[in-house]
Scaffold this motif. Structure first.
Motif, PDB file in Angstrom:
ATOM      1  N   ASP A   1       0.771  -1.128  -0.109  1.00  0.00           N
ATOM      2  CA  ASP A   1      -0.128   0.118  -0.138  1.00  0.00           C
ATOM      3  C   ASP A   1       0.878   1.121  -0.164  1.00  0.00           C
ATOM      4  O   ASP A   1       0.669   2.299  -0.739  1.00  0.00           O
TER       5      ASP A   1
ATOM      6  N   LYS B   1       2.289  13.757 -13.720  1.00  0.00           N
ATOM      7  CA  LYS B   1       1.239  14.377 -14.465  1.00  0.00           C
ATOM      8  C   LYS B   1       1.206  15.611 -14.427  1.00  0.00           C
ATOM      9  O   LYS B   1       0.997  16.104 -15.389  1.00  0.00           O
TER      10      LYS B   1
ATOM     11  N   ALA C   1       4.028   5.574  -5.288  1.00  0.00           N
ATOM     12  CA  ALA C   1       3.788   5.343  -6.738  1.00  0.00           C
ATOM     13  C   ALA C   1       2.975   6.340  -7.721  1.00  0.00           C
ATOM     14  O   ALA C   1       2.815   6.904  -8.346  1.00  0.00           O
ATOM     15  N   ALA C   2       1.701   6.190  -6.665  1.00  0.00           N
ATOM     16  CA  ALA C   2       0.423   7.011  -7.554  1.00  0.00           C
ATOM     17  C   ALA C   2       0.931   8.588  -7.051  1.00  0.00           C
ATOM     18  O   ALA C   2       0.501   9.600  -7.920  1.00  0.00           O
ATOM     19  N   ASP C   3       1.407   8.759  -5.778  1.00  0.00           N
ATOM     20  CA  ASP C   3       1.743  10.175  -5.699  1.00  0.00           C
ATOM     21  C   ASP C   3       2.766  10.827  -6.509  1.00  0.00           C
ATOM     22  O   ASP C   3       2.759  12.063  -7.105  1.00  0.00           O
ATOM     23  N   LYS C   4       3.724   9.829  -7.029  1.00  0.00           N
ATOM     24  CA  LYS C   4       4.818  10.230  -7.904  1.00  0.00           C
ATOM     25  C   LYS C   4       4.144  10.495  -9.381  1.00  0.00           C
ATOM     26  O   LYS C   4       4.616  11.367 -10.085  1.00  0.00           O
ATOM     27  N   ALA C   5       3.267   9.535  -9.690  1.00  0.00           N
ATOM     28  CA  ALA C   5       2.469   9.434 -10.913  1.00  0.00           C
ATOM     29  C   ALA C   5       1.716  10.831 -11.105  1.00  0.00           C
ATOM     30  O   ALA C   5       1.682  11.509 -12.103  1.00  0.00           O
ATOM     31  N   ARG C   6       1.294  11.045  -9.804  1.00  0.00           N
ATOM     32  CA  ARG C   6       0.206  12.439  -9.981  1.00  0.00           C
ATOM     33  C   ARG C   6       1.174  13.489 -10.145  1.00  0.00           C
ATOM     34  O   ARG C   6       0.889  14.588 -10.901  1.00  0.00           O
TER      35      ARG C   6
ATOM     36  N   MET D   1       2.453   1.495  -3.297  1.00  0.00           N
ATOM     37  CA  MET D   1       1.317   1.867  -4.205  1.00  0.00           C
ATOM     38  C   MET D   1       1.246   3.411  -4.155  1.00  0.00           C
ATOM     39  O   MET D   1       0.986   4.077  -5.026  1.00  0.00           O
ATOM     40  N   LYS D   2       0.965   4.089  -2.871  1.00  0.00           N
ATOM     41  CA  LYS D   2       0.470   5.098  -2.614  1.00  0.00           C
ATOM     42  C   LYS D   2       1.603   6.177  -3.105  1.00  0.00           C
ATOM     43  O   LYS D   2       1.478   7.061  -3.884  1.00  0.00           O
TER      44      LYS D   2
END
Length: 197
Positions: A20, A34, A26-31, A23-24
């Protein structure tokens, strides 16, 4: 078995927590990537739009200037054509003057070129055939006022109108076209003022 189950459950819970967290992250980095990408794309878009707008304005101004210059060239060419046409019509009218008026005009033109010397005048074939009888004596009356004389040639000159006046080795072509050609700029200016006030 319950101790082993507890350890497995603990390992599974830690693994899930790590997953988690990864994933969090990675999601933060992706956001963030982006958002940064969107910001850079927007900035690049705005810059491109601004440059394109400036270039479009320059292109529009250049096109307008080019079209304006082309239009002015066409107007000038049209004016020159109209002036040349007016000059040709004037020459044609002069040629078609009745004999009396035509030769009075020739005498006025000769008077401007007379020198105090023995001169020789040649006319074109058509003019020689319609020369008034008193023409040569009128020429000599004008010439004598300036201390000279003029003899009318019996041979036709290779001109359509006007005359060729010679004094010794110096000849002056005073056909209408030659006189207009020698004063073309002044005549065009006068015609332009009359036609295009």
């Amino acid at each position: 078995m319950s101790g082993l189950d507890d350890i497995l459950n603990l390992i599974e819970a830690q693994q899930k927590q790590t997953e988690d967290s990864i994933m969090k992250s990675a999601a933060d980095k992706a956001r963030k990537i982006k958002a940064d990408g969107a910001e850079k794309a927007n900035k690049a878009y705005e810059e491109h739009l601004s440059k394109a707008k400036v270039q479009a304005e320059k292109d529009f101004e250049n096109s307008c200037a080019s079209a304006d210059a082309a239009m002015k060239r066409k107007i000038l060419a049209c004016k020159v054509e109209l002036i040349d046409e007016a000059i040709e019509k004037t020459i044609d009218k002069l040629k078609k003057l009745p004999d009396k008026e035509y030769f009075e005009l020739i005498l006025k033109l000769v008077e401007r070129h007379i020198q105090p010397d023995k001169g020789f005048i040649e006319l074109g074939k058509a003019d020689l055939a319609r020369t008034p009888k008193e023409f040569e004596s009128e020429l000599n009356t004008l010439a004598s006022k300036k201390g000279g004389s003029i003899q009318l040639s019996k041979e036709a000159a290779d001109i359509d109108d006007g005359f060729i006046l010679s004094y010794g080795l110096i000849s002056e072509n005073c056909s209408f076209k030659a006189m207009i050609e020698s004063e073309k700029d002044e005549i065009r200016d006068t015609a332009a003022r009359a036609l295009f006030r």
